[in-house]
Design an enzyme around this catalytic site. Structure first.
Site, PDB file in Angstrom:
ATOM      1  N   PRO A 175      40.778  18.531  32.229  1.00 16.11           N
ATOM      2  CA  PRO A 175      41.567  17.534  31.484  1.00 16.11           C
ATOM      3  C   PRO A 175      42.344  16.628  32.423  1.00 16.11           C
ATOM      4  O   PRO A 175      42.976  17.086  33.378  1.00 16.11           O
ATOM      5  CB  PRO A 175      42.487  18.400  30.624  1.00 16.11           C
ATOM      6  CG  PRO A 175      41.673  19.630  30.361  1.00 16.11           C
ATOM      7  CD  PRO A 175      40.922  19.876  31.645  1.00 16.11           C
ATOM      8  N   CYS A 176      42.280  15.331  32.120  1.00 13.98           N
ATOM      9  CA  CYS A 176      42.749  14.342  33.096  1.00 13.98           C
ATOM     10  C   CYS A 176      44.037  13.644  32.687  1.00 13.98           C
ATOM     11  O   CYS A 176      44.518  12.781  33.411  1.00 13.98           O
ATOM     12  CB  CYS A 176      41.659  13.284  33.289  1.00 13.98           C
ATOM     13  SG  CYS A 176      41.190  12.458  31.749  1.00 13.98           S
ATOM     14  N   GLN A 177      44.630  13.998  31.540  1.00 15.12           N
ATOM     15  CA  GLN A 177      45.769  13.238  31.046  1.00 15.12           C
ATOM     16  C   GLN A 177      46.939  13.242  32.024  1.00 15.12           C
ATOM     17  O   GLN A 177      47.701  12.291  32.101  1.00 15.12           O
ATOM     18  CB  GLN A 177      46.229  13.787  29.691  1.00 15.12           C
ATOM     19  CG  GLN A 177      45.242  13.562  28.566  1.00 15.12           C
ATOM     20  CD  GLN A 177      44.182  14.649  28.473  1.00 15.12           C
ATOM     21  OE1 GLN A 177      44.033  15.465  29.389  1.00 15.12           O
ATOM     22  NE2 GLN A 177      43.459  14.678  27.374  1.00 15.12           N
ATOM     23  N   PHE A 223      46.863  12.874  35.118  1.00 12.99           N
ATOM     24  CA  PHE A 223      46.677  11.906  36.203  1.00 12.99           C
ATOM     25  C   PHE A 223      46.592  10.479  35.700  1.00 12.99           C
ATOM     26  O   PHE A 223      46.505   9.546  36.492  1.00 12.99           O
ATOM     27  CB  PHE A 223      45.387  12.215  36.979  1.00 12.99           C
ATOM     28  CG  PHE A 223      45.321  13.624  37.491  1.00 12.99           C
ATOM     29  CD1 PHE A 223      46.253  14.087  38.403  1.00 12.99           C
ATOM     30  CD2 PHE A 223      44.333  14.496  37.058  1.00 12.99           C
ATOM     31  CE1 PHE A 223      46.188  15.381  38.891  1.00 12.99           C
ATOM     32  CE2 PHE A 223      44.262  15.786  37.538  1.00 12.99           C
ATOM     33  CZ  PHE A 223      45.196  16.233  38.447  1.00 12.99           C
TER      34      PHE A 223
END
Length: 348
Positions: A83-85, A87
């Site tokens: 999950p990239c939220q 960054f």
């Protein structure tokens, strides 16, 4: 050669779908989101492998190897997009985010499994101030355990995906394979919004799903939002709205506060903007239909992500939009997967 693969943080299955089309044999997909696993299980036309709802922490300490029934070093590809939220350059708040540690946990899993190759996909913001230390730590760790690590910023529109979507892709190859992997060159195929969703009829005015396309329905817009979207032409965002239709927070010039493309429409003959987890609302970006007074539907968003028309998603409207927006476009995943298989076959 059997190109076995495990898909970590599988989400709605975009990575699995593209890799399987490239020739990979998916052994297992796991994700912590139950709705994502329901989505995978609802698509037997595309998947017949095992899918489980599980946190990556519970796949460590030999559990993944046990689940799949293989020994360390036997898996061909470990793939995943943590999950990239945390960054995201659009996120507001502290730089420290608990989700950021998932990248390093993924590295621990690579260390345990020791696949021939691993792939990680993430937002370009992972190279910014929020993520560069973690990304550097991951790469250093992978190199220390015997991987040659390759990193590239890829834009999905260069590979036939009808949207601008820049993502960092990391490919690691074990030292006993080599060090010469190179990322696929742009295909030259350009697909537009018109090419992708232009065939769809308008969804019913009453907000019900279209009888032929269950995820093709229109949201009811407020009176002020109807005025806003009707005041815009294709490709225009809030900078083109008359002042009386601007929200109070947008009466400051967008050059100062950003968010230039909220309250906007897509263009028929261009690619779409990045399909995000909230693409179902034109208040969040250029997510208005090119000429109809509505946000694009879930069906249209899925097509712009290159999911098949008959792909099924499970959950509420918000849950499905999040699954679609967070997915790796299957078409991009296929290109990456094919490049790995081609490289390996050439080496052998």
């Amino acid at each position: 050669m059997r190109f076995t693969c495990v898909d970590c943080f599988s989400g709605a299955g975009g990575l699995s779908l593209g890799l399987s089309e490239a020739g990979f044999d998916i052994l297992l997909s796991f994700d912590v989101d139950e709705k994502c696993i329901e989505t995978l299980r609802s698509n037997p036309k595309y998947f017949n492998h095992r899918t489980i709802c599980e946190d990556i922490r519970n796949m460590l300490d030999g559990n993944l190897l046990s689940q799949v029934g293989i020994r360390q070093g036997e898996l061909f590809l470990l793939a995943g997009g943590p999950p990239c939220q945390g960054f995201s350059v659009q996120r507001i708040g502290e730089d420290n985010d608990s989700r950021n540690e998932l990248v390093l946990l993924y590295g621990r899993l690579v260390d345990e499994v020791r696949p021939l190759f691993f792939v990680m996909e993430n937002v370009s913001g992972i190279q910014g101030k929020r993520g560069k230390a973690i990304l550097s730590e991951l790469i250093s760790k992978m190199e220390s355990i015997g991987y040659n690590v390759h990193k590239q910023l890829m834009d999905a529109e260069d590979y036939g995906v009808p949207q601008r979507r820049k993502r960092i892709v990391i490919v690691g190859e074990r030292n006993d394979i080599g060090s010469a992997y190179s990322f696929p060159k742009p295909t030259g195929e350009k697909r537009t919004v018109r090419d992708t969703i232009g065939f769809l009829p308008p969804p019913p005015e009453d907000g019900k799903p279209h009888p032929d396309y269950p995820l093709h329905r229109r949201d009811r817009l407020s009176t002020i939002n109807l005025k806003r979207i009707n005041a815009l032409k294709q490709g225009q965002g809030r900078d083109f709205l008359p002042r009386e239709l601007l929200a109070d927070c947008h009466k400051v010039d967008s050059a100062k506060i950003g968010h230039r493309n909220v309250y906007g429409r897509m263009s028929w003959d261009d690619v779409a903007p990045t399909i995000t987890a909230r693409f179902d609302s034109f208040t969040r970006g250029l997510f208005g239909h090119p000429d109809q007074p509505r946000s694009i539907s879930l069906c249209e968003g899925a097509l712009l992500q290159t999911f098949p028309l008959d792909y099924l998603f499970k959950g509420t409207k918000v849950e499905i939009a999040r699954q679609i927006g967070n997915a790796v476009p299957p078409k991009l995943a296929k290109v990456i997967g094919e490049s790995i298989i081609t490289y390996y076959n050439r080496k052998k």
